[in-house]
Design an enzyme around this catalytic site. Structure first.
Site, PDB file in Angstrom:
ATOM      1  N   CYS A  50       0.838  -1.203   0.000  1.00  0.00           N
ATOM      2  CA  CYS A  50       0.000   0.000   0.000  1.00  0.00           C
ATOM      3  C   CYS A  50       0.875   1.257   0.000  1.00  0.00           C
ATOM      4  O   CYS A  50       1.577   1.521  -0.969  1.00  0.00           O
ATOM      5  CB  CYS A  50      -0.971  -0.051   1.161  1.00  0.00           C
ATOM      6  SG  CYS A  50      -2.401   1.029   0.958  1.00  0.00           S
TER       7      CYS A  50
ATOM      8  N   HIS B 102      -3.784  -5.669   1.033  1.00  0.00           N
ATOM      9  CA  HIS B 102      -3.585  -6.016   2.440  1.00  0.00           C
ATOM     10  C   HIS B 102      -4.047  -7.457   2.676  1.00  0.00           C
ATOM     11  O   HIS B 102      -4.914  -7.966   1.982  1.00  0.00           O
ATOM     12  CB  HIS B 102      -4.388  -5.089   3.347  1.00  0.00           C
ATOM     13  CG  HIS B 102      -3.943  -3.662   3.311  1.00  0.00           C
ATOM     14  ND1 HIS B 102      -2.834  -3.212   3.983  1.00  0.00           N
ATOM     15  CD2 HIS B 102      -4.474  -2.580   2.685  1.00  0.00           C
ATOM     16  CE1 HIS B 102      -2.694  -1.913   3.772  1.00  0.00           C
ATOM     17  NE2 HIS B 102      -3.671  -1.511   2.996  1.00  0.00           N
TER      18      HIS B 102
END
Length: 487
Positions: free
Chosen positions: A332, A428
């Site tokens: 991310c 994630h």
């Protein structure tokens, strides 16, 4: 419908774990249970089944209830971006950034939203178990409160107060809360629980009697220290202040502790591996020269944490790591940092600017105001192993490299260096599936136990529930919640 609120004498007294355990206790007894937290503050969040985001703890508690997480379980979420400001999430959607003082002055405006979410949940189940935030004894924050007594009184939900005996002064904490609370708030507290006791429980019998004598609250029990809680994803970064050091195992993986690190539970599955030596590296320490893999984690403030990364000298350490043949993974915000440039033309994180990234991947990122929230699944391009996870990010990344992941939607995600040692992606939870983690660790020369993280967490919830069944007065808690003949 029935409801019970668990508040605490402070942060990190174990409220989230106890709520999760109680959710599983009552779900195991055949009840339809839902978790609820009116207001949360955490950079660890989860994507919900209805397309929003909530605090990680409420997603865990939903798992304990054996139900998908929804935005109503945590209608107000604050995600800190600086020491004085936080991103405000309402019903799962980003509503801008509020400074701490501004939120303190206006939080009462969100009470109707909180109550509406609570009533919707209440209508779908037998029992709602509510988690407070921080401590109701922080009376300087009482005006306009929606997280503790403000909610409890507005919704007329009885409260049980939790004290953490592991940190000491638990008698003073509970009796002190009784002393400082105004009479109307104090009347909402109907009992107390002691958490994290080590040793012979009989040694604290007199202490519990003294708390009851001074507060006239019912003693609903004392939980002994539960090792199974270590298998649950942590929500509060306070856990990172404790020892999470490696143990001399084969493959060393390190994660630098960025100042606004987010969703660090991404790495729980790696930490549980028998051949992995896992460390969080705190500020002020160099990235170790013997690391096999450096992971740059997610962050709530990519540009600020990129500057923080450089201030620590970690950019120099990372270049040396790569020269030694080490592997690098960015997740991310960490993925964005690994690229050539990061642009914030609209001032999403601060003044508009474009800065140089770490230059290890051929990608360029532009921060945008729209947040991507989606559950995703697919496979590693290089390893053919399948993964499941979620995306939660602000930014659009242009990739001039081989992708890291192939999504089931037909899209690709992430990037990989030509030699395959440096990679990054937006997903994630990448390592939660056992097959995906095994394939990834194989590239580092490590064996994996290939256990699914969800199964590991589920077993821990059952173990915690079994402990609470023995050590808490579950019948008394059920009666207090208003379950009555339902039990």
């Amino acid at each position: 419908m029935a409801a019970l609120m668990i508040q605490g004498c402070g942060s990190d007294v174990g409220k989230s774990v106890l709520v999760a355990g109680l959710c599983r206790v009552f779900a195991n007894r055949g009840l339809t249970v839902r978790p609820f937290k009116p207001q949360n503050m955490s950079n660890n969040a989860a994507v919900t089944s209805d397309g929003g985001e909530i605090g990680r703890a409420q997603a865990l508690q939903a798992l304990a209830c054996r139900t998908p997480p929804t935005v109503d379980m945590n209608p107000v979420l604050l995600k800190p971006q600086s020491d004085v400001g936080a991103q405000l999430i309402v019903l799962g959607k980003m509503m801008g950034t509020w400074e701490a003082r501004g939120f303190q002055e206006r939080k009462g405006e969100l009470l109707d939203t909180v109550l509406t979410s609570f009533r919707r949940l209440e209508a779908t189940c037998d029992l709602v178990i509510v988690e407070g935030a921080g401590s109701p004894a922080e009376i300087n924050l009482r005006a306009g409160d929606i997280a503790n007594m403000g909610f409890a009184r507005a919704a007329n939900v009885p409260v049980v107060l939790v004290g953490d005996i592991d940190r000491g002064h638990v008698i003073a904490a509970l009796v002190g809360a009784y002393a400082v609370l105004e009479a109307e708030d104090r009347a909402m507290i109907r009992g107390f629980l002691i958490n994290k006791f080590r040793g012979d429980p009989s040694l604290f019998r007199d202490g519990r009697l003294e708390i009851t004598r001074r507060t006239r609250w019912t003693d609903f029990g004392m939980a002994t220290w539960m090792a199974a809680a270590r298998s649950l994803p942590a929500e509060d970064a306070v856990i990172l202040d404790r020892a999470m050091k490696g143990n001399g195992r084969k493959t060393r993986i390190v994660v630098p502790m960025l100042s606004r690190m987010a969703n660090f539970d991404d790495f729980d599955a790696l930490r549980s591996e028998p051949e992995v030596d896992f460390d969080f590296i705190p500020p002020g320490q160099p990235l170790p020269g013997d690391a096999d893999l450096v992971i740059l984690p997610g962050t709530k403030a990519t540009l600020a944490d990129l500057a923080f990364f450089r201030t620590q000298g970690w950019d120099i350490d990372l270049v040396a790591h790569v020269r030694r043949g080490g592997h690098v993974l960015g997740v991310c915000g960490g993925y964005q940092m690994l690229g050539r440039t990061l642009s914030d033309p609209d001032g999403v994180e601060g003044p508009p600017e474009t800065v140089a990234g770490l230059g290890l991947l051929d990608v360029d990122t532009t921060l945008t105001g729209a947040k991507v929230l989606a559950s995703v699944a697919g496979r590693f391009v290089a390893a053919e192993a399948r993964f499941e996870g979620y995306e939660m990010h602000v930014g659009r990344t242009t990739v001039s490299a081989r992708p890291m992941l192939a999504l089931d939607s037909g899209a690709t995600d992430g990037a990989t260096s030509p030699d395959g040692r440096i990679m990054g992606c937006y997903v994630h939870g990448l390592f939660n599936k056992g097959d995906a983690r095994r394939a990834f660790l194989r590239t580092l020369g490590a064996f994996s136990n290939a256990l699914d993280q969800t199964d590991r967490v589920d077993r821990a919830l059952d173990e915690i529930a079994a402990t609470l069944e023995c050590e808490f007065d579950i019948r008394g808690l059920a009666d207090l919640a208003g379950l009555g003949a339902t039990m």
